[in-house]
Write a protein that holds these residues in place. Structure first.
Motif, short mmCIF file in Angstrom:
data_model
loop_
_atom_site.label_atom_id
_atom_site.label_comp_id
_atom_site.label_asym_id
_atom_site.label_seq_id
_atom_site.Cartn_x
_atom_site.Cartn_y
_atom_site.Cartn_z
N PHE C 26 -3.10 -13.35 -9.63
CA PHE C 26 -4.35 -13.99 -10.05
C PHE C 26 -5.56 -13.51 -9.26
N ILE C 27 -5.34 -12.47 -8.51
CA ILE C 27 -6.48 -11.97 -7.74
C ILE C 27 -6.84 -10.59 -8.29
N SER C 28 -8.12 -10.37 -8.38
CA SER C 28 -8.58 -9.11 -8.96
C SER C 28 -8.07 -7.92 -8.17
N ALA C 29 -7.77 -6.87 -8.90
CA ALA C 29 -7.23 -5.67 -8.26
C ALA C 29 -8.23 -5.03 -7.32
N ALA C 30 -9.47 -5.38 -7.46
CA ALA C 30 -10.48 -4.74 -6.62
C ALA C 30 -10.38 -5.21 -5.18
N GLU C 31 -9.79 -6.37 -4.96
CA GLU C 31 -9.69 -6.92 -3.60
C GLU C 31 -8.53 -6.26 -2.86
N GLU C 32 -8.69 -5.00 -2.56
CA GLU C 32 -7.53 -4.27 -2.05
C GLU C 32 -7.06 -4.79 -0.70
N GLN C 33 -8.02 -5.04 0.20
CA GLN C 33 -7.61 -5.49 1.53
C GLN C 33 -6.91 -6.84 1.43
N HIS C 35 -5.20 -7.99 -1.00
CA HIS C 35 -3.84 -7.80 -1.50
C HIS C 35 -2.91 -7.34 -0.39
N LYS C 36 -3.41 -6.42 0.38
CA LYS C 36 -2.56 -5.93 1.48
C LYS C 36 -2.22 -7.07 2.43
N MET C 37 -3.23 -7.88 2.72
CA MET C 37 -2.97 -8.97 3.65
C MET C 37 -1.96 -9.96 3.05
N ILE C 38 -2.14 -10.25 1.80
CA ILE C 38 -1.21 -11.21 1.18
C ILE C 38 0.21 -10.67 1.24
N ALA C 39 0.32 -9.40 0.92
CA ALA C 39 1.66 -8.82 0.92
C ALA C 39 2.26 -8.87 2.32
N ILE C 40 1.45 -8.54 3.29
CA ILE C 40 1.99 -8.55 4.66
C ILE C 40 2.38 -9.97 5.06
N VAL C 41 1.50 -10.91 4.73
CA VAL C 41 1.80 -12.30 5.09
C VAL C 41 3.06 -12.78 4.38
N THR C 42 3.17 -12.43 3.12
CA THR C 42 4.35 -12.87 2.37
C THR C 42 5.62 -12.27 2.97
N ALA C 43 5.56 -10.97 3.18
CA ALA C 43 6.75 -10.32 3.74
C ALA C 43 7.03 -10.88 5.13
N GLY C 44 5.95 -11.17 5.87
CA GLY C 44 6.14 -11.73 7.19
C GLY C 44 6.78 -13.10 7.12
N ALA C 45 6.31 -13.89 6.19
CA ALA C 45 6.88 -15.23 6.05
C ALA C 45 8.35 -15.12 5.67
N THR C 107 1.90 0.15 4.82
CA THR C 107 1.05 0.41 3.66
C THR C 107 -0.41 0.08 3.95
N TYR C 108 -0.62 -0.79 4.89
CA TYR C 108 -2.00 -1.21 5.16
C TYR C 108 -2.90 -0.01 5.41
N ASP C 109 -2.37 0.95 6.12
CA ASP C 109 -3.17 2.13 6.42
C ASP C 109 -2.79 3.34 5.59
N PRO C 112 -0.42 5.10 -0.75
CA PRO C 112 -0.27 6.39 -1.43
C PRO C 112 -1.51 6.73 -2.26
N ASP C 113 -1.64 7.98 -2.56
CA ASP C 113 -2.89 8.48 -3.15
C ASP C 113 -3.24 7.81 -4.47
N ALA C 114 -2.23 7.41 -5.22
CA ALA C 114 -2.53 6.89 -6.54
C ALA C 114 -3.29 5.57 -6.50
N GLY C 115 -3.36 4.95 -5.34
CA GLY C 115 -4.16 3.74 -5.21
C GLY C 115 -3.51 2.52 -5.81
N SER C 116 -4.34 1.54 -6.12
CA SER C 116 -3.89 0.30 -6.73
C SER C 116 -2.87 -0.45 -5.90
N PRO C 117 -3.28 -0.90 -4.73
CA PRO C 117 -2.33 -1.61 -3.86
C PRO C 117 -1.79 -2.89 -4.49
#
Lengths: 99, 818, 535, 507
Positions: C26-33, C35-45, C107-109, C112-117
């Motif tokens: 439900f979050i726009s794809a433009a919010e790349e950072q 998304h990365k944070m959410i993914a990290i937090v989720t995986a961390g949790a 992945t945070y840094d 991959p080149d194709a983008g779209s985190p």
């Protein structure tokens, strides 16, 4: 052996119908061939109804006749439609889509 | 497989077996742990420290040394107090383990197994490592990977120490492989040069090939004995507790293959000379005194397996695998040492040769001699390498070429020279040096236990050793300074001298250069130094006179002095000639087999009734012995001594008469070589002599001159007969064979494997296996293509297909149901 | 054991990533950072749940299933939501969580080149659900579902974010795996039917499976064999692997190597062997032979490679050969070795792929012939490569050894109750497999020599060629000044992502009992099941 | 005269009609008339109301289905067991009505924008759905035939709905001619069946065939074979599938969706009723025949699909191949314990397949609104400019591929299970063939996903697709259904878990 003759006749009709469907390129002829098939079925049904001495066959035949009428109505409409669009009712020209 | 534990049985029986104890013995496992911890400290914090982490290394090694020394002291006190009436020092090893990994019925331990052999090796390794680290702080000072160097060195020590106190084969493998890794890292220390990295790879691969044997052999041990605990393996093997003598034999062979690789035995020895690409302290530590003896150590460690498996000392046996490989190695390597110009390569081949002695010693049943030779050899060979490094570092501009960059430096480097001479004497086996006592016992045992061929191999080897070491000594220290040495000595260097010499004497030129086709280890250690200040920046050394210092700095000379002293002194721990058997008594319980004091021909006693069929007989004996042993073990009255049908013969009693032939040959070797060296090198180095000039110009006058100058009679004998006719062609041939055939095979195996890989990949993998996969995809798609015409788009054809299928289906079904 | 602990923990741990997926949806794809944070937090949790699981796990009862949940699911086929954890699953279950977390971090840094985190990370989290679920499933159908869930995300990971030939590689991966799993499914159903169509539960089938006739068992085993062997992959079903690995983005390669391949071997251990003991008996020698072929063949394949990543990929074939060799011995030692080898290979090869990815990131090539002198240009990365190569070739003291050596021990001593008449075969295979250790050293060190040693090739010199003399290279500190182009040493984030791998490789290498202790009781149970089934 | 007639009329007892039982059909009939009438009077600009009305009629018909299911204590049987409402019929009726509703949603915008004959279209749709709903309950040759024609004839016309479009004409004509031809063959078979068993009632046919104890007359064999051919046409089994690709491609997209799902499902329903109840004992005939048909269908459908570049045509072949999978369990219904699991497998497969396939068609419709192209390549880069549609298409395609936990996997599992339950060599062989075909099918499904995810946008136009609300609604229903049924298949499998069909009817 009474029913057998009917069955033979019906099989023959059926075969003619099949032949017509396969061999005829004219859509109307194919329609008629299909009518042949349906009528061979009717013949069968009536013959069997007599043979089995039950009324089911007759009823069935009536349904078939009614539905055949409807089908032919639809069919002729379609033939008319392609004739309007293509000025031809040759079936082998109807092969825009294949493969 | 549940086996009655020998140790348990022994413990119950109690008598005559002492308890060795004490804090140091109990905690000997700390010895490898300290350097291991230091390794990580160096790795993580080394660069931030003023001395680049070497302080950790040195401190760790000192710590290990202290514990090792303490353990040694406690061990000695234990053994001495348990000297039993029968004349044996039976002390139970101190085994402490934690479960390292468990797997169903098996538990494998990590910990320590301290007995005489382990104590000896621990002390040795800790001691020499300490010295080498001290030496290295100076030697590699300023190296760009100084920290890494010490890290690797420290890790190596940890690995080696872990190996020697392994209670379990797996821990032994651990140490063994860590050593291999460090060897790789240190040989390739200056990896910018492809030659170095190639040498490192070669060393690793070659040893790794041997390691296959170790892995498989260990698996076989597990199959045979159901345990990998070394003490249990030894006990079970000694007691004949195994099913198949044949299997044990193959186990011994497999394990020995590992030893061949690790200890540079023929034919896998070729990596060792190449390994001289590493820094000299590395060569002295890993590739002469410690790591390469791991193979020998392994044989000694589980000697019962080899002894029983290969029927060593069985009656009538005159050759066995270990002895044969050892014998061949010692001769071949000695011959090869003869034609080297690189001082480190001379020493490398010498190492190989000495390792051959050790193996031969184990092969003929001279366990004590071989182990003692490990001990003594470590000191003098380490000393020699360090001396060579000292010369190179201080006097020879980091060159190791004896002919180009050395000569005449004895005056300027008295300490180095003295250490070298003492160690050389020990290496040659001059009486009353350490090498004499150990080597002589091996040779003597070979004769005594009727391995006659190996006796001859031993004394010929002694002759050759004396000869090549004399040559090397002459070239390095005597004669006229050349190249960098001349620079160092302040003598004007005749840069054309060698060229002139070469052109004047094609034979000698060929001798000098023609045999060294690979310049892989034309190693100049200064790769490792920053060019800017490798020489100028080091105010302490490397400058021409009058600023050149008198010998190397103390960090280099101190180890030399200590080692030189030990090169003599260590021998007195076990000097049969002087009736000193102290070392033997300290270690003999580690053999794992009873010592047969009754008869010198070990094993004969038990095997006599069975005549001379060897393997068969032994296995029968083994089978026969199982019963009584088992019952004895159950009965609990069993003691260590008569624990099986196998025994190691006691070393022969030393007599000077037995030693004499060897000594004579050594003396002869020194003399011949000395004079030959003078003749071959010195005369031609001396452009001031008109006579020499004459000889180079005119044969007859030269010959006359030779006769006139009396001593040259021998020169010519040497040059014409020995060098040109015998030694030179043989050595040349041997070297050719070595470089082209053996080394060729080693290299070819690599190449072929690589090519094979390429071929398999291209043809099998890509074409066949992957081809099949892709083909199935194509087939599916193509069949689709083939079916497309059926879908013609024509209604009539569709109808035909429909009814055709219906009709055919109906007919077939009628037939089917008919 | 309180009920909460027993019932919820595994389910939460497995499905928690889906929460992240839903949020990200439900979050726009433009919010790349973001998304990365959410993914990290989720995986961390998720990882935290994993750690709690580790803490609550009863290590004294490692042989039994713990945290068991058994709820009705598809009742018409008697398939239940039956999950649990024992010593065989625990390391892999936890590993999957760790790997996903670290990969997300990486992945945070290193997107991959194709983008779209957004898509990328969502797929990764879904992947994690499938992986974790596979290891806890105690029901064949449930296992199958989780097993298959990983397919599509991985297909997209390779196909969208992969290398140049990614579409071919991804399709091949997908079809090959589909093929295997279709047959596997048939085999699952066959087991089910042949045990009286009562239950798909593992425990039930352990008991009932042995009752199936020998020939039937062999046939069913064949189906499973193909299914799992494709996933492992074993020779000759391995050809998807080099392509997939080579083309996949770094993250994909790491996950593929670290976890996905293990699904196959895990399947063998958990399902095929104990349920079909007689089938296993008949197939074990074949598996052993194929495994050893794989070892040698993989090594030879490695020697032929010119691409670093492809070489590492091929090395997986060889390493998984050791794992399969261990399994094929049907001994406790062998299966222990296999399980250890699975984890070790996951860590080590995962690490190697990380490094390869970083090399690609910096040099934009993985051609071995073009790389040289990494130790000078990127010394830390070079050392890490060396470390991982050493671990990979099975150096004792590092984790890789404990997969190989015990496998060799076991294959010399295969289970004599079951494979007594195959002793010679196994012993010959042991020797050949030992040769594989040498070849492993050969290809890895050769790789290392060519890429790390020597001087950097001129094309990657930021300054004029040859301008960088040895003296300039002498001090590591100087390197950072040349960071004008992409060639820089290991970044802090990479350190964070990699350190756990490195630490684990060393820790498990030095003290393998940490893992053997957990696995061993469960494996003993397992082998008992097999032996009982054969005997 | 009149008196006698009245007397007779008084004597004649009306067959006991269960009004609740046929309420769905009645709602539809009323609805049809309603739509016809309203269509006559309504203004052209308000034709959209027809669509809504039709939708409500579909849902309205669904109400009695639900109430029947809730009450659902026992089997309701009418007309001397010729028309039966049981759980099996109910779930299928629900399916048909749901499909009808979804088609209405999908058709709405298409028809409004195309300016087609909206009123008539919805009547046709309703009639066809009525035929399908009736088919689910028919247990007599006559009623089966009538239902079949009732659902077919409107479909013929709908296929040719775009009457100025030659492709649509061609689609309609081909479908019609072959359809009627197949009906002829079917009828011929039915007539033999009636002749040799003496009844048109399936239960009695079943009894009669069972009495032969396997030794069937040749005529009976022909009869069974022809009946299967007739339905084989309907379910587009190879080699009776030839109409399907052409018709699907040419017909308007909503109609294609309807044909590929509704008409096919109805064919299967008829076939199942026949096989389970009437022809059960003739396993010597239908087992090998269906085996061959199933194997051919999935294989040929797949390999031909591999070659397609047009998405609709590819979906057509995909639908053919899926038909093979659905057919597969029917090949073993008389072997082993497979009967029940086969029935379940087919029902669940039809349900989930309908949702997934309709979803896929809905996405195709939405996308083609923008790209105006039917080529697979027109999907290039969809995920970039319209990620929602991209993900949904991924879900549907993945479901069609059979990837858990998305819908069809459980259906495939059920099909496999039926084969395994049969435990014959033939069944295993078919299972292996199916397994391999799963892989082949994955190849072309993945081709679509590849376009969506991995290829660039062909024309570089990355403006987002505007999806009409009804299509969103359809997509939503399909997605939820696909996922939920994949995870909890028990929700519907319960209904297929019936001994009713065979048990209560003595089959």
């Amino acid at each position: 052996m009474y029913a057998f003759n009917f069955l033979l006749l019906s099989a023959a009709l059926f075969s003619f119908g099949i032949y017509g469907v396969i061999a005829r390129k004219n859509a109307v002829m194919v329609l008629m061939s299909i009518e042949l098939i349906l009528n061979s079925v009717n013949l069968n049904l009536v013959a069997f109804a007599l043979m089995n001495n039950s009324i089911d066959g007759h009823v069935f035949a009536l349904f078939v006749i009614a539905i055949a009428a409807a089908e032919v109505g639809v069919g002729l409409a379609m033939v008319l439609m392609i004739y309007r669009n293509r000025r031809s009712i040759a079936l082998d020209e109807l092969s825009e889509m294949k493969g | 497989m549940s086996q009655p534990s020998m140790l348990l049985a022994a413990e119950e029986s109690g008598h005559a077996i002492g308890e060795a104890s004490g804090w140091f013995l109990e905690n000997a496992w700390l010895i490898p742990v300290i350097p291991a911890v230091a390794f990580f400290l160096i790795l993580f914090f080394g660069k931030k420290l003023p001395r680049g982490g070497s302080e950790f290394g040195l401190a760790a090694m000192l710590g290990s040394l202290v514990i090792a020394a303490g353990a040694t002291w406690q061990w000695i006190s234990s053994t001495t107090s348990h000297y039993d009436e029968a004349g044996n020092y039976e002390v139970e090893p101190v085994i402490r383990e934690i479960v390292w990994w468990q797997s169903g019925p098996y538990e494998f331990g990590l910990g320590q197994h301290i007995d005489g052999l382990a104590i000896m090796a621990l002390l040795l390794v800790a001691f020499i490592s300490t010295l080498v680290q001290l030496y290295s702080t100076e030697y590699v000072n300023g190296d760009r990977r100084y920290t890494h160097y010490f890290a690797a060195l420290t890790l190596f020590s940890s690995g080696m120490l872990a190996m020697v106190l392994a209670p379990d084969m797996v821990q032994l493998i651990l140490g063994w492989e860590i050593m291999g890794l460090c060897s790789f890292m240190l040989i390739g220390h200056w990896w910018e040069e492809q030659a170095n990295s190639k040498a490192a790879l070669k060393a690793f691969f070659t040893v790794r090939v041997g390691d296959m044997g170790l892995l498989v052999g260990t698996a076989m041990l597990l199959a045979i004995f159901g345990t990998l605990q070394i003490s249990e393996i030894n006990a079970l093997a000694a007691a004949g507790e195994f099913d198949s003598q044949n299997m044990l034999m193959w186990t011994a062979v497999a394990l020995f293959i590992a030893c061949i690789g690790k200890s540079g035995q023929f034919p896998l020895h070729t990596w060792l000379p190449d390994a001289m690409a590493g820094p000299t302290p590395v060569s002295s530590l890993l590739h002469s005194s410690t790591m390469v003896v791991a193979g020998v150590f392994l044989v000694a460690r589980i000697y019962p397996v080899f002894h029983v498996g290969l029927d060593i000392n069985a009656a009538g046996q005159s050759v066995n695998l270990i002895a044969a490989i050892g014998g061949i190695t010692l001769l071949v390597a000695a011959a090869l040492a003869f034609v080297q110009n690189d001082i480190k390569k001379v020493l490398a081949y010498s190492t190989v040769s000495q390792l051959g002695y050790m193996m031969m010693g184990l092969g003929v049943g001279a366990w004590t001699g071989a182990v003692f030779h490990i001990f003594t050899h470590a000191f003098f060979k380490c000393c020699l390498f360090l001396a060579a490094g000292s010369i190179s570092h201080t006097a020879a501009h980091h060159s190791f070429d004896m002919k180009k960059d050395m000569g005449g430096i004895w005056k300027k480097m008295p300490v180095t020279f003295g250490a070298w001479m003492v160690s050389t004497a020990a290496l040659m086996g001059i009486p009353f040096t350490a090498g004499f006592f150990s080597k002589d016992e091996i040779i003597d045992s070979a004769k005594h236990f009727e391995y006659t061929w190996f006796y001859y191999a031993g004394i010929i080897g002694a002759f050759m050793t004396a000869a090549y070491m004399t040559r090397a000594t002459y070239l390095t220290f005597f004669g006229k300074p050349r190249g960098a040495a001349a620079h160092y000595m302040g003598v004007e260097h005749d840069t054309h001298g060698e060229v002139h010499e070469h052109s004047a004497h094609p034979d000698e030129a060929e001798h000098a250069d023609g045999h060294i086709p690979d310049h892989t280890v034309d190693a100049h250690d200064d790769h490792g130094h920053d060019d800017d200040h490798a020489h100028d920046g080091h105010a302490t050394h490397g400058r021409p006179l009058p600023f050149a210092p008198f010998d190397s700095p103390w960090k280099i000379t101190a180890p030399l002095i200590i080692l030189a002293a030990l090169a003599v002194g260590a021998g007195y721990l076990n000097a049969p000639a002087l009736k000193i058997y102290w070392f033997e008594h300290q270690t003999e319980s580690s053999i794992g087999l009873p010592i047969d004091h009754g008869d010198d021909h070990g094993g004969e006693e038990t095997e006599e009734p069975h005549g001379d069929e060897e393997a068969l007989v032994v296995s029968e004996v083994a089978a026969g012995a199982n019963g009584p042993f088992a019952s004895a073990a159950e009965g609990g009255d069993h003691s260590y001594e008569p624990s099986g049908p196998y025994a190691v013969p006691a070393p022969p009693v030393f007599t000077w008469a037995n030693a004499a032939p060897g000594l004579i040959l050594v003396a002869l070797g020194i003399l011949v070589s000395w004079f030959a060296s003078l003749a071959v090198f010195a005369r031609r180095k001396n452009p001031f002599s008109p006579f020499v000039g004459l000889t180079t110009r005119s044969r007859p006058i030269g010959a006359l001159h030779s006769f006139l100058v009396n001593k040259l009679y021998l020169d010519h004998l040497y040059e014409k007969v020995i060098v040109r006719a015998v030694a030179h062609p043989i050595a040349k041939a041997a070297y050719w064979f070595n470089q082209n055939v053996i080394d060729g095979i080693v290299n070819t195996v690599g190449t072929v494997t690589r090519r094979l890989g390429g071929w398999v990949y291209r043809n099998i993998d890509q074409r066949v296996v992957d081809g099949a996969v892709n083909a199935s995809g194509t087939a599916a798609s193509e069949s689709g293509h083939a079916l497309q015409p059926v879908q013609s788009g024509k209604v009539n054809q569709y109808g035909a297909l429909l009814f055709g299928a219906a009709g055919i289906g109906a007919i077939l079904l009628i037939i089917l149901n008919g | 054991m309180d009920p909460f602990k027993n019932n919820e923990l595994l389910t939460i741990g497995t499905f928690l990533p889906l929460v992240g997926v839903v949020i990200m949806m439900f979050i726009s794809a433009a919010e790349e950072q973001l998304h990365k944070m959410i993914a990290i937090v989720t995986a961390g949790a998720t990882l935290v749940v994993g750690i709690i699981t580790l803490l609550q796990y009863d290590y004294d009862a490692s042989g039994q299933l713990q945290f068991v949940v058994n709820e009705e699911w598809i009742s018409v086929i008697n398939s239940n939501y039956n999950i649990g954890l024992d010593g065989i699953s625990l390391p892999l279950y936890f590993l999957s969580m760790v790997v996903t977390f670290l990969v997300a971090l990486y992945t945070y840094d290193n997107m991959p080149d194709a983008g779209s985190p957004k898509m990328f990370l969502m797929l990764m989290l879904i992947l994690q659900v499938g992986m974790a679920g596979s290891f806890i499933a105690q029901d064949l159908i449930l296992f199958f579902v989780f097993f298959e869930i990983v397919l599509l995300p991985m297909y997209f990971m390779i196909g969208v974010w992969g290398g140049e030939d990614r579409q071919y590689a991804s399709l091949k991966f997908f079809l090959y795996t589909m093929f295997g799993s279709a047959l596997m499914l048939v085999a699952f159903l066959a087991i089910y039917y042949n045990t009286g169509a009562e239950s798909f539960a593992f425990q039930h089938l352990y008991e009932a499976g042995a009752g199936i006739g020998r020939n039937t068992q062999i046939w069913i085993f064949t189906g499973m064999f193909i299914g799992f062997a494709v996933k492992v992959p074993m020779f000759p079903f391995h050809t998807w692997l080099p392509d997939a690995h080579t083309q996949a983005p770094t993250q994909g390669s790491v996950i593929l190597a670290a976890i996905l391949l293990k699904l196959g071997t895990y399947g063998f251990v958990r399902i095929a062997l104990p349920m079909l003991p007689q089938g296993a008996e008949a197939w074990a020698p074949v598996i052993a032979v194929l495994a050893v072929i794989g070892i040698i063949y993989g090594a030879l394949g490695c020697l032929a490679q010119t691409d670093m990543k492809r070489l590492i990929a091929f090395s997986s074939v060889a390493h998984m050969g050791f794992v399969m060799l261990g399994i094929s011995t049907l001994t406790v030692t062998g299966i222990n070795a296999a399980l250890f080898g699975m984890v070790a290979h996951g860590l080590i090869t995962g690490m190697l792929f990380f490094i390869a990815g970083s090399v690609k990131h910096r040099y934009h090539t993985l051609e071995i012939s073009r790389l040289s002198g990494m130790l000078i240009q990127v010394p830390k990365l070079g050392w890490l490569l060396g470390f991982s190569a050493m671990a990979s070739l099975g150096l004792p003291g590092l984790a890789g050894f404990w997969g190989e050596f015990p496998a060799l021990l076991a294959s010399w001593n295969p289970n004599d109750a079951i494979l007594g008449d195959q002793l010679e075969l196994y012993r010959v295979l042991t020797v050949i497999a030992a040769l594989g250790t040498v070849l492993a050293a050969a290809y890895l060190l050769w790789l290392y020599q060519r890429t790390a040693f020597g001087n950097p090739s001129p094309e990657f010199m930021p300054e004029a060629p040859a301008a960088r003399s040895l003296s300039a290279a002498a001090n590591d500190e100087h390197h950072d000044h040349h960071a004008a182009d992409d060639i820089h040493d290991v970044t802090p984030l990479e350190w964070i992502a990699w350190t756990p791998f490195l630490v684990a490789i060393v820790v498990f290498g030095v003290y393998p009992q940490l893992m053997f202790e957990i696995m061993d009781p469960a494996v003993v149970e397992l082998v008992n099941v097999i032996e009982a089934g054969v005997g | 005269m009149i008196a006698t007639l009245l007397a007779q009329a008084a004597e004649w007892t009306r067959p006991d009609i269960d009004w609740h039982g046929i309420a769905p059909e009645l709602v539809l009939v009323v609805g049809i008339n309603l739509v016809l009438l309203i269509d006559l009077w309504i203004d052209q600009s308000k034709k959209w109301m027809i669509a809504s009305l039709t939708g409500f009629i579909m849902l309205g018909a669904l109400v009695p289905v639900v109430t029947l299911a809730v009450v659902g204590d026992d089997v309701r049987s009418m007309f001397f067991d010729r028309y039966v409402v049981d759980d099996y019929a109910l779930i299928l009726k629900a399916l048909f009505l749901l499909v009808g509703y979804l088609i209405v949603l999908m058709s709405q915008t298409e028809l409004e924008e195309g300016g087609y004959y909206q009123g008539e279209y919805y009547v046709m749709l309703l009639v066809s759905v009525l035929g399908m709903v009736a088919m689910a309950s028919s247990r007599d040759l006559v009623s089966i035939f009538v239902s079949l024609e009732l659902l077919s004839i409107p479909a013929y016309m709908m296929a040719a709905w775009r009457k100025r479009d030659v492709k649509s004409n061609e689609a309609g004509v081909k479908y019609y001619l072959l359809g009627v031809f197949a009906s002829g063959v079917l009828l011929y078979g039915m007539s033999y069946l009636y002749g040799t068993t003496g009844s048109t009632k399936l239960t009695e046919i079943g009894t009669a065939l069972a009495d032969t104890e396997g030794s069937l007359l040749a005529m009976q064999v022909i009869a069974v074979a022809f009946v299967i051919v007739g339905f084989g046409f309907k379910v587009s089994a190879v080699p009776f599938h030839t109409w399907a690709p052409d018709t699907y491609q040419g017909a308007p997209l909503p109609v294609t969706a309807f044909l590929s799902v509704g008409s096919k499902a109805a064919g299967f329903v008829g076939l199942m009723s026949l096989l389970f109840v009437g022809l059960y004992a003739a396993d010597g005939v239908y087992e090998p025949f269906i085996f061959v048909l199933a194997a051919l269908t999935m294989t040929v459908g797949n390999v031909l699909a591999l070659r397609q570049t047009n998405i609709v045509r590819m979906l057509a072949y995909s639908s053919v191949s899926q038909g093979g999978f659905i057919l597969m369990p029917l090949a073993v219904i008389a072997s082993g314990d497979a009967a029940e699991s086969a029935l379940k497998a087919v029902v669940i497969y039809l349900l989930i397949y309908a949702l997934s396939n309709l979803g896929a068609f809905a996405v195709v419709m939405a996308v083609s609104r923008k790209t105006k192209s039917g080529e697979i390549s027109s999907f290039g880069g969809l995920i970039q400019y319209s990620p929602g549609l991209g993900v949904l298409m991924t879900i549907f395609v993945a479901s069609l591929t059979g990837i858990p936990p998305l819908g069809i996997w459980i259906a495939k599992l059920a099909s496999f299970r039926a084969l395994i339950d049969a435990a014959t060599g033939i069944a295993y062989t078919l299972a292996i063939i199916a397994a391999i075909n799963t892989v082949i099918s994955a190849a072309y499904y993945m081709k679509v996903l590849r376009e969506i995810w991995m290829r660039p946008v062909p024309d570089g136009d990355t403006s987002e697709i505007v999806v009409p609300q009804p299509i969103w609604a359809a997509l939503g229903i399909c997605t939820v259904g696909t996922i939920v049924l994949g995870l909890f298949p028990g929700l519907v499998m319960r209904f297929a878990d019936l001994p009713d069909l065979t048990g209560a009817l003595g089959g």
